[in-house]
Design a protein around this motif. Sequence first.
Motif, PDB file in Angstrom:
ATOM      1  N   TYR A 136      16.372   3.552 -10.149  1.00 13.86           N
ATOM      2  CA  TYR A 136      15.563   3.330  -8.953  1.00 13.86           C
ATOM      3  C   TYR A 136      16.453   3.234  -7.717  1.00 13.86           C
ATOM      4  CZ  TYR A 136      12.085   1.481  -5.754  1.00 13.86           C
ATOM      5  OH  TYR A 136      11.248   1.315  -4.669  1.00 13.86           O
ATOM      6  N   ASN A 137      17.553   2.500  -7.831  1.00 18.69           N
ATOM      7  CA  ASN A 137      18.465   2.387  -6.697  1.00 18.69           C
ATOM      8  C   ASN A 137      19.159   3.708  -6.404  1.00 18.69           C
ATOM      9  OD1 ASN A 137      18.517  -0.374  -5.551  1.00 18.69           O
ATOM     10  ND2 ASN A 137      18.909  -0.960  -7.654  1.00 18.69           N
ATOM     11  N   THR A 138      19.410   4.508  -7.439  1.00 17.83           N
ATOM     12  CA  THR A 138      19.938   5.861  -7.221  1.00 17.83           C
ATOM     13  C   THR A 138      18.960   6.671  -6.390  1.00 17.83           C
ATOM     14  OG1 THR A 138      21.176   5.837  -9.298  1.00 17.83           O
ATOM     15  CG2 THR A 138      20.642   7.995  -8.355  1.00 17.83           C
ATOM     16  N   MET A 139      17.681   6.630  -6.784  1.00 24.00           N
ATOM     17  CA  MET A 139      16.654   7.362  -6.045  1.00 24.00           C
ATOM     18  C   MET A 139      16.573   6.880  -4.601  1.00 24.00           C
ATOM     19  SD  MET A 139      13.430   6.877  -4.624  1.00 24.00           S
ATOM     20  CE  MET A 139      12.853   5.400  -5.466  1.00 24.00           C
ATOM     21  N   HIS A 140      16.512   5.572  -4.422  1.00 21.34           N
ATOM     22  CA  HIS A 140      16.297   5.040  -3.075  1.00 21.34           C
ATOM     23  C   HIS A 140      17.500   5.277  -2.174  1.00 21.34           C
ATOM     24  CE1 HIS A 140      14.126   2.762  -0.139  1.00 21.34           C
ATOM     25  NE2 HIS A 140      13.209   2.431  -1.016  1.00 21.34           N
ATOM     26  N   GLY A 141      18.704   5.091  -2.725  1.00 20.80           N
ATOM     27  CA  GLY A 141      19.890   5.360  -1.932  1.00 20.80           C
ATOM     28  C   GLY A 141      20.002   6.821  -1.559  1.00 20.80           C
ATOM     29  N   THR A 142      19.616   7.700  -2.473  1.00 23.49           N
ATOM     30  CA  THR A 142      19.623   9.134  -2.197  1.00 23.49           C
ATOM     31  C   THR A 142      18.647   9.474  -1.081  1.00 23.49           C
ATOM     32  OG1 THR A 142      20.243   9.663  -4.473  1.00 23.49           O
ATOM     33  CG2 THR A 142      19.178  11.407  -3.192  1.00 23.49           C
ATOM     34  N   ALA A 143      17.443   8.925  -1.163  1.00 27.64           N
ATOM     35  CA  ALA A 143      16.436   9.191  -0.132  1.00 27.64           C
ATOM     36  C   ALA A 143      16.898   8.678   1.230  1.00 27.64           C
ATOM     37  CB  ALA A 143      15.108   8.557  -0.527  1.00 27.64           C
ATOM     38  N   ASP A 144      17.462   7.472   1.269  1.00 27.26           N
ATOM     39  CA  ASP A 144      17.954   6.925   2.536  1.00 27.26           C
ATOM     40  C   ASP A 144      19.030   7.828   3.145  1.00 27.26           C
ATOM     41  OD1 ASP A 144      16.270   4.750   2.407  1.00 27.26           O
ATOM     42  OD2 ASP A 144      17.784   3.386   1.602  1.00 27.26           O
ATOM     43  N   TYR A 145      19.946   8.293   2.304  1.00 26.39           N
ATOM     44  CA  TYR A 145      21.012   9.174   2.790  1.00 26.39           C
ATOM     45  C   TYR A 145      20.436  10.464   3.362  1.00 26.39           C
ATOM     46  CZ  TYR A 145      24.852  12.518   2.681  1.00 26.39           C
ATOM     47  OH  TYR A 145      25.758  13.494   3.025  1.00 26.39           O
ATOM     48  N   LEU A 146      19.486  11.065   2.653  1.00 20.24           N
ATOM     49  CA  LEU A 146      18.914  12.324   3.106  1.00 20.24           C
ATOM     50  C   LEU A 146      18.139  12.163   4.411  1.00 20.24           C
ATOM     51  CD1 LEU A 146      17.756  13.815  -0.313  1.00 20.24           C
ATOM     52  CD2 LEU A 146      19.681  14.568   1.098  1.00 20.24           C
ATOM     53  N   VAL A 147      17.473  11.032   4.568  1.00 19.48           N
ATOM     54  CA  VAL A 147      16.765  10.778   5.828  1.00 19.48           C
ATOM     55  C   VAL A 147      17.760  10.721   6.985  1.00 19.48           C
ATOM     56  CG1 VAL A 147      15.457   9.063   7.128  1.00 19.48           C
ATOM     57  CG2 VAL A 147      14.778   9.629   4.794  1.00 19.48           C
ATOM     58  N   ILE A 206       8.113  -6.759  -9.935  1.00 22.41           N
ATOM     59  CA  ILE A 206       7.429  -6.988  -8.662  1.00 22.41           C
ATOM     60  C   ILE A 206       7.223  -5.706  -7.860  1.00 22.41           C
ATOM     61  CG2 ILE A 206       8.194  -9.375  -8.467  1.00 22.41           C
ATOM     62  CD1 ILE A 206      10.310  -8.454  -6.473  1.00 22.41           C
ATOM     63  N   ASN A 207       7.640  -4.570  -8.401  1.00 24.64           N
ATOM     64  CA  ASN A 207       7.512  -3.300  -7.693  1.00 24.64           C
ATOM     65  C   ASN A 207       6.839  -2.301  -8.619  1.00 24.64           C
ATOM     66  OD1 ASN A 207       7.966  -0.702  -6.630  1.00 24.64           O
ATOM     67  ND2 ASN A 207       9.847  -1.330  -5.619  1.00 24.64           N
ATOM     68  N   THR A 208       5.621  -1.901  -8.298  1.00 28.74           N
ATOM     69  CA  THR A 208       4.865  -1.002  -9.169  1.00 28.74           C
ATOM     70  C   THR A 208       5.532   0.360  -9.316  1.00 28.74           C
ATOM     71  OG1 THR A 208       3.473  -0.320  -7.287  1.00 28.74           O
ATOM     72  CG2 THR A 208       2.656  -2.111  -8.682  1.00 28.74           C
ATOM     73  N   HIS A 209       6.229   0.804  -8.285  1.00 29.61           N
ATOM     74  CA  HIS A 209       6.917   2.085  -8.342  1.00 29.61           C
ATOM     75  C   HIS A 209       8.075   2.023  -9.337  1.00 29.61           C
ATOM     76  CE1 HIS A 209       9.154   5.511  -6.090  1.00 29.61           C
ATOM     77  NE2 HIS A 209       8.375   5.998  -7.027  1.00 29.61           N
ATOM     78  N   ARG A 226       0.831  -1.205   0.000  1.00 29.90           N
ATOM     79  CA  ARG A 226       0.000   0.000   0.000  1.00 29.90           C
ATOM     80  C   ARG A 226       0.866   1.256   0.000  1.00 29.90           C
ATOM     81  NH1 ARG A 226      -4.695   1.685   4.372  1.00 29.90           N
ATOM     82  NH2 ARG A 226      -2.901   1.957   5.751  1.00 29.90           N
ATOM     83  N   PHE A 227       1.971   1.232   0.739  1.00 30.00           N
ATOM     84  CA  PHE A 227       2.864   2.382   0.761  1.00 30.00           C
ATOM     85  C   PHE A 227       3.371   2.680  -0.648  1.00 30.00           C
ATOM     86  CE2 PHE A 227       6.921   4.495   0.931  1.00 30.00           C
ATOM     87  CZ  PHE A 227       6.797   5.416   1.963  1.00 30.00           C
ATOM     88  N   VAL A 228       3.847   1.644  -1.335  1.00 30.74           N
ATOM     89  CA  VAL A 228       4.390   1.816  -2.683  1.00 30.74           C
ATOM     90  C   VAL A 228       3.289   2.205  -3.661  1.00 30.74           C
ATOM     91  CG1 VAL A 228       5.516   0.630  -4.607  1.00 30.74           C
ATOM     92  CG2 VAL A 228       6.310   0.245  -2.267  1.00 30.74           C
ATOM     93  N   ASP A 229       2.135   1.545  -3.560  1.00 26.03           N
ATOM     94  CA  ASP A 229       1.037   1.834  -4.490  1.00 26.03           C
ATOM     95  C   ASP A 229       0.505   3.255  -4.316  1.00 26.03           C
ATOM     96  OD1 ASP A 229       1.272  -0.693  -5.523  1.00 26.03           O
ATOM     97  OD2 ASP A 229      -0.421  -1.533  -4.422  1.00 26.03           O
ATOM     98  N   ASP A 230       0.444   3.740  -3.077  1.00 29.00           N
ATOM     99  CA  ASP A 230      -0.031   5.104  -2.841  1.00 29.00           C
ATOM    100  C   ASP A 230       0.925   6.122  -3.448  1.00 29.00           C
ATOM    101  OD1 ASP A 230      -2.232   4.181  -1.516  1.00 29.00           O
ATOM    102  OD2 ASP A 230      -1.523   4.692   0.502  1.00 29.00           O
ATOM    103  N   LEU A 231       2.234   5.904  -3.266  1.00 32.03           N
ATOM    104  CA  LEU A 231       3.222   6.813  -3.860  1.00 32.03           C
ATOM    105  C   LEU A 231       3.117   6.787  -5.379  1.00 32.03           C
ATOM    106  CD1 LEU A 231       5.679   8.672  -3.765  1.00 32.03           C
ATOM    107  CD2 LEU A 231       7.134   6.634  -3.590  1.00 32.03           C
ATOM    108  N   THR A 232       2.980   5.590  -5.938  1.00 30.41           N
ATOM    109  CA  THR A 232       2.884   5.450  -7.391  1.00 30.41           C
ATOM    110  C   THR A 232       1.626   6.123  -7.927  1.00 30.41           C
ATOM    111  OG1 THR A 232       4.075   3.345  -7.252  1.00 30.41           O
ATOM    112  CG2 THR A 232       2.872   3.792  -9.290  1.00 30.41           C
ATOM    113  N   ALA A 233       0.505   5.972  -7.229  1.00 28.77           N
ATOM    114  CA  ALA A 233      -0.751   6.579  -7.673  1.00 28.77           C
ATOM    115  C   ALA A 233      -0.667   8.100  -7.648  1.00 28.77           C
ATOM    116  CB  ALA A 233      -1.904   6.102  -6.801  1.00 28.77           C
ATOM    117  N   ARG A 234      -0.047   8.662  -6.609  1.00 31.24           N
ATOM    118  CA  ARG A 234       0.109  10.120  -6.548  1.00 31.24           C
ATOM    119  C   ARG A 234       0.971  10.613  -7.704  1.00 31.24           C
ATOM    120  NH1 ARG A 234       0.808   9.001  -0.979  1.00 31.24           N
ATOM    121  NH2 ARG A 234       3.069   9.217  -1.164  1.00 31.24           N
ATOM    122  N   GLN A 235       2.038   9.891  -7.973  1.00 29.44           N
ATOM    123  CA  GLN A 235       2.899  10.274  -9.083  1.00 29.44           C
ATOM    124  C   GLN A 235       2.176  10.176 -10.421  1.00 29.44           C
ATOM    125  OE1 GLN A 235       6.382   7.734  -8.622  1.00 29.44           O
ATOM    126  NE2 GLN A 235       7.573   9.525  -8.051  1.00 29.44           N
TER     127      GLN A 235
END
Length: 219
Positions: free
Chosen positions: A174-185, A141-144, A64-73
């Motif tokens: 995708y891994n660039t995005m996710h690694g960037t987000a993890d670092y910023l958090v 396997i990942n809608t996002h 649901r977390f991934v699907d909600d983000l994908t739907a907003r995008q």
Amino acid sequence: MRKRTEAPERRRSDLLDAAQRIVLDKGVAGLTVDEVTARAEVAKGTFYLYFRSKEQLLGALQDRFVDDLTARQRAELDRLDAGDWMGRLLHWMESSIRGYLAHADLHDALFHHPRSEDPASQPSIGHGQAARHGHEADPTINTHAAALADILEAGTAAGAFTLANPRAAAILLYNTMHGTADYLVEQAQRETTDSSTNLVDAVISESLNLCRRYAEPTG
């Protein structure tokens, strides 16, 4: 316990909402079927009409977390010009990073936690697949990630991108995005509000520059 007359999908949503509150309050380790049903105000048997186990419930929360983000995008991307493939790629990258930052507590609670070594007991990520890591970059396997792959494939077919393998490129970006987000958090937990905001803007700007350099035709 109040009588339930809602539609089945509403009951399932009530259970997910209750579980999400528990995960935010106590983490995944504090998630139990008993507390979920108590917070959702339903009988324990009702839980098993929708989920076989706590692990399946957790997988549904992750989905649901991934699907909600994908739907907003998707709704935001639909407002862009149909042929603006670079604009779509850049929007996907920036909105993904900012989306994860906006919901960092929930994301980390759902995805960054100790996992059982038994694959059968692990939560699912997308279409019931077992999660091996905190997130999956595989578009199958990942809608996002699939949304990103669709942008890259269509943009390449239209001549807007020069990518030999758009789906492989989607995994990389995708891994660039996710690694960037993890670092910023992580950095946001150590720095002042102003410096954290400046860092987010600077890193996102460089992430968008990377997308341009990587995908744009040369010459």
